[in-house]
Design an enzyme around this catalytic site. Structure first.
Site, PDB file in Angstrom:
ATOM      1  N   GLU A 446       0.746  -1.198  -0.012  1.00  0.00           N
ATOM      2  CA  GLU A 446      -0.164   0.046   0.015  1.00  0.00           C
ATOM      3  C   GLU A 446       0.739   1.403  -0.074  1.00  0.00           C
ATOM      4  OE1 GLU A 446      -1.787   0.584   3.891  1.00  0.00           O
ATOM      5  OE2 GLU A 446      -2.896   2.364   3.300  1.00  0.00           O
ATOM      6  N   ASP A 519      -0.850  -1.049   6.010  1.00  0.00           N
ATOM      7  CA  ASP A 519      -0.748  -0.757   7.457  1.00  0.00           C
ATOM      8  C   ASP A 519      -1.654  -1.261   8.354  1.00  0.00           C
ATOM      9  OD1 ASP A 519       1.359   1.094   6.876  1.00  0.00           O
ATOM     10  OD2 ASP A 519      -0.142   2.717   6.383  1.00  0.00           O
ATOM     11  N   ASP A 521      -4.106  -0.199  10.056  1.00  0.00           N
ATOM     12  CA  ASP A 521      -5.089   0.788  10.455  1.00  0.00           C
ATOM     13  C   ASP A 521      -6.293   0.624   9.608  1.00  0.00           C
ATOM     14  OD1 ASP A 521      -4.147   1.586   7.960  1.00  0.00           O
ATOM     15  OD2 ASP A 521      -3.526   3.636   8.703  1.00  0.00           O
ATOM     16  N   ASP A 523      -7.466   2.277   7.026  1.00  0.00           N
ATOM     17  CA  ASP A 523      -7.096   2.095   5.466  1.00  0.00           C
ATOM     18  C   ASP A 523      -6.443   0.730   4.910  1.00  0.00           C
ATOM     19  OD1 ASP A 523      -8.332   4.409   5.249  1.00  0.00           O
ATOM     20  OD2 ASP A 523      -6.447   5.617   5.448  1.00  0.00           O
TER      21      ASP A 523
END
Ligand code: 1YM
Length: 655
Positions: A446, A519, A521, A523
């Site tokens: 990403e 990540d 998180d 997203d």
């Protein structure tokens, strides 16, 4: 069971004592047989992992299901006890307790101690059986630390106990009862199994499948390890009067359907029968589940071939007859008529032949004819009787055919491009030098900055990096032609080099491992889910054959003097703190991949010697389909419910 056995069943149990010769003979068979099972458990139950552990329960339950199929039992209790032992109780006839004429010991003891080759002995005529075909009981016994069987029959309670397959008591009468049935209580042997802790959901998924496939039978699952606040034991009742029709309704629960009730077709010949339920949805995915004698035939087989060919023929015939296809139009293809279709096909037959890599492909050629002819007659009649539904279905099929034509053109483009090697690989791909795809890895990363670190940190001999950026496509809401054309998906398809959709071919895969690196998180989770949805819908073999992994970048870095420890979880952090004596110089919490330099990324996340990764697998395609529909589909309400119910399982989510 044959007349002989029935006669013998009436004989007294004292017979066994008088018949010591017989007893000796059968004892030798017991020991030799069970020894073989304990030596090579994998041969009998596939593996000694969790899968094999759960298999033990299915083997016992299969005997109760057979009793239900024979019409003598309608309720089965499956209980997981606190000590991870399991008991199965049914209200069937009870396993015969009379002396077995050949073995000279009670039949129930024969069932539990003698490894017999195939089919229930004494069975006659049209009788079908799943699992190891009724031979599983002795295998379960051999692989259990202890097992106790109780038979409720003819007013009496009979019981016998075994340890690691060997009787530790004779069959005894321990009381009176008005009930009929069989109860088996066993504890899997920790000497055999890697893990002896049952997973409730895994058991429930398979038992639910059995409850759908055995219309009317009630399976009550209890888990005494779980209690609610009032001290009630966790309990789930699986009971579906609609059988395969309920099954289809369950799969389509959160989907928009084209007709309210699933269609249902049944047919039989001398030694076999077929039941089918079908319902079209407005979605794009094909969901056909096939079973033979209750075994999920994941690799398809003759029943599926017959079904598909009749489905295509009947819909084309109907479209021609009512001029929905003009003379100049080409016929609808299989893919067109199966778009949005959910179907469950369940066949029962006396001698199933299972083929294929995982022995889940039905080989019996006679099943093709049966399924095909039932579909040809009954599905055609259904369409004639329900013209409005027929029209709605054909409308979708025709739209799908037009989309297919557009997709074909898009795919041609993909193919033409990949024919020229230099043009075929996406510009952002940093490829590896190794050509042997057996050990190569592709990281889907990403963001450009993390992509940069990964490119520098990798071992370029066998690790390739493809950075992904911008908003990924949600394939759940997109028709196939748009997926092929999409500029975010296109580089992934090209880099993998194995095609897409019906043409996907793992033998052409350019990498052995495809590793999603994002990540920890919201997203990152979103990108992972979008990619997994894409692979699940358009490159499923990639998941099924175990090529997809999820990288696990660390959450913390703990430094003390020259010691550096990376931690993936809070528990690991606690452990690290103890190791360094409680005080660190700086604990660093990583917010994202971008915060790590190339060296750190290599050490923690990419070096095969030291990294941890999650391997993505599909335990249950039906549950996976439901979850992708809920997470990525159009309906908001089920999604909200799912998130509320599962929020507590989320760890390490940084918002
Ligand atoms: C909790 C497990 O094993 N139930 C069960 C097993 C059998 C019967 C009934 C049964 C079968 C028949 C006749 C028959 C079995 N019997 C045999 C064998 N529940 C569980 N319930 N009477 C009772 O098939 O003819 C094997 S399994 F071989 F002894 F007949």
């Amino acid at each position: 069971m044959d007349a002989n056995v029935e006669n013998e069943e009436k004989m007294s149990q004292e017979f066994a004592k008088e018949n010591e010769n017989h007893y000796d003979e059968s004892q030798i068979q017991v020991l030799e047989g069970l020894e073989a099972v304990r030596k090579r458990p994998g041969m009998y139950i596939g593996s000694t992992s969790l899968r094999g552990l759960h298999h033990l329960v299915y083997e016992i339950v299969d005997n109760s299901i057979d009793e239900a199929l024979a019409g003598f039992c309608d309720t089965i209790y499956v209980t997981i006890h606190k000590d991870n032992s399991v008991s199965v109780l049914d209200n069937g006839r009870g396993i015969p307790v009379g002396i077995h004429p050949k073995m000279g010991i009670p039949t129930v003891e024969v069932v539990y101690t003698i490894l017999h080759a195939g089919g229930k002995f004494g069975g006659e005529g049209y009788k079908v059986s799943g699992g190891l075909h009724g031979v599983g009981a002795s295998v379960v016994n051999a692989l259990s630390e202890w097992l106790v069987v109780e038979v409720y029959k003819d007013g009496k309670i009979y019981t016998q106990r075994y340890e690691r397959g060997k009787p530790t008591s004779k069959l005894e009468v321990i009381g009176d009862t008005e009930l009929n049935g069989t109860k088996v209580h066993f504890k899997p042997d920790a000497e055999i199994f890697e893990d002896t802790v049952f997973v409730t959901d895994t058991l429930i998924q398979r038992l639910r499948e059995l409850a759908f496939l055995t219309r009317g039978v009630k399976i009550v699952v209890k888990d005494e390890r779980k209690e609610d606040e009032e001290g009630n034991v966790y309990e789930k009742v699986l009971h579906y009067e609609g059988g395969v029709v309920s099954f289809v309704e369950y799969i389509n629960k959160n989907k928009e359907v084209l007709h309210e009730k699933p269609m249902y077709f049944y047919g039989e010949r001398e030694n076999c029968n077929v039941e089918m339920a079908l319902q079209y949805t407005s979605g794009y995915t094909e969901n056909i589940f096939t079973f033979a004698n209750n075994i999920n035939t994941m690799e398809g087989g003759t029943h599926l071939v017959g079904f598909k060919s009749a489905l295509t023929k009947v819909l084309n015939d109907y479209a021609r007859k009512y001029n929905l296809l003009k003379d100049a139009d080409k016929n609808l293809l299989g893919d067109d008529v199966r778009e949005g279709l959910t179907a469950v096909i369940s066949v029962k037959l006396t001698n199933p032949e299972f083929e294929g890599q995982t022995k889940t492909k039905l080989g019996n050629s006679e099943m093709r004819g049966l399924v095909e002819s039932v579909m040809n007659d009954k599905f055609a009649a259904y369409l004639e009787e329900n013209p409005a539904i027929a029209k709605a279905i054909l409308n979708e099929c025709l739209t799908s055919a037009r989309a297919r034509e557009a997709a074909r053109k898009a795919r041609e483009l993909v193919k033409r491009k990949s024919a020229l090697e230099s043009m075929s690989l996406p510009g952002k791909l940093a490829d590896c030098s190794e050509r042997n795809s057996g050990r190569t890895e592709l990281y889907l990363v990403e963001g450009d900055s993390a992509g940069g670190s990964a490119k520098q940190g990798r071992d370029r001999r066998f690790q390739a990096i493809l950075p992904l950026w911008g908003k990924m496509l949600n394939v759940e809401k997109t028709r196939i032609d748009k997926v092929y054309n999409n500029d975010k998906m296109h580089p992934v398809i090209m880099a993998l080099g194995a095609g897409i959709g019906p043409e996907f071919d793992t033998s052409k895969l350019r990498y052995d491992k495809v590793i999603l690196m994002a990540d920890a998180d919201v997203d990152g989770a979103h990108i992972r889910t979008l990619l997994l949805t894409f692979f699940f819908r358009y490159m499923r073999p990639l998941i099924e054959e175990g090529h997809i992994y999820i990288a696990q970048p660390p959450l913390y870095k703990v430094t003390k003097g020259k010691t550096v420890i990376y931690c993936n979880t809070d528990a690991e952090l606690d452990k690290a703190m103890k190791e360094i004596g409680g005080e660190a110089d700086n604990i660093q919490r990583y917010k994202g991949l971008g915060e790590m330099d190339a060296e750190q990324l290599w050490v923690t996340t990419m070096n095969p010697e030291t990294r941890t990764m999650l391997k993505v697998s599909i335990e249950d395609a039906i549950e996976a389909d439901k979850i992708f529909t809920i997470l990525m589909g159009d309906n908001v309400e089920p999604r909200r419910e799912f998130i509320q119910q599962n929020a507590h399982t989320v760890t390490n989510l940084d918002i």
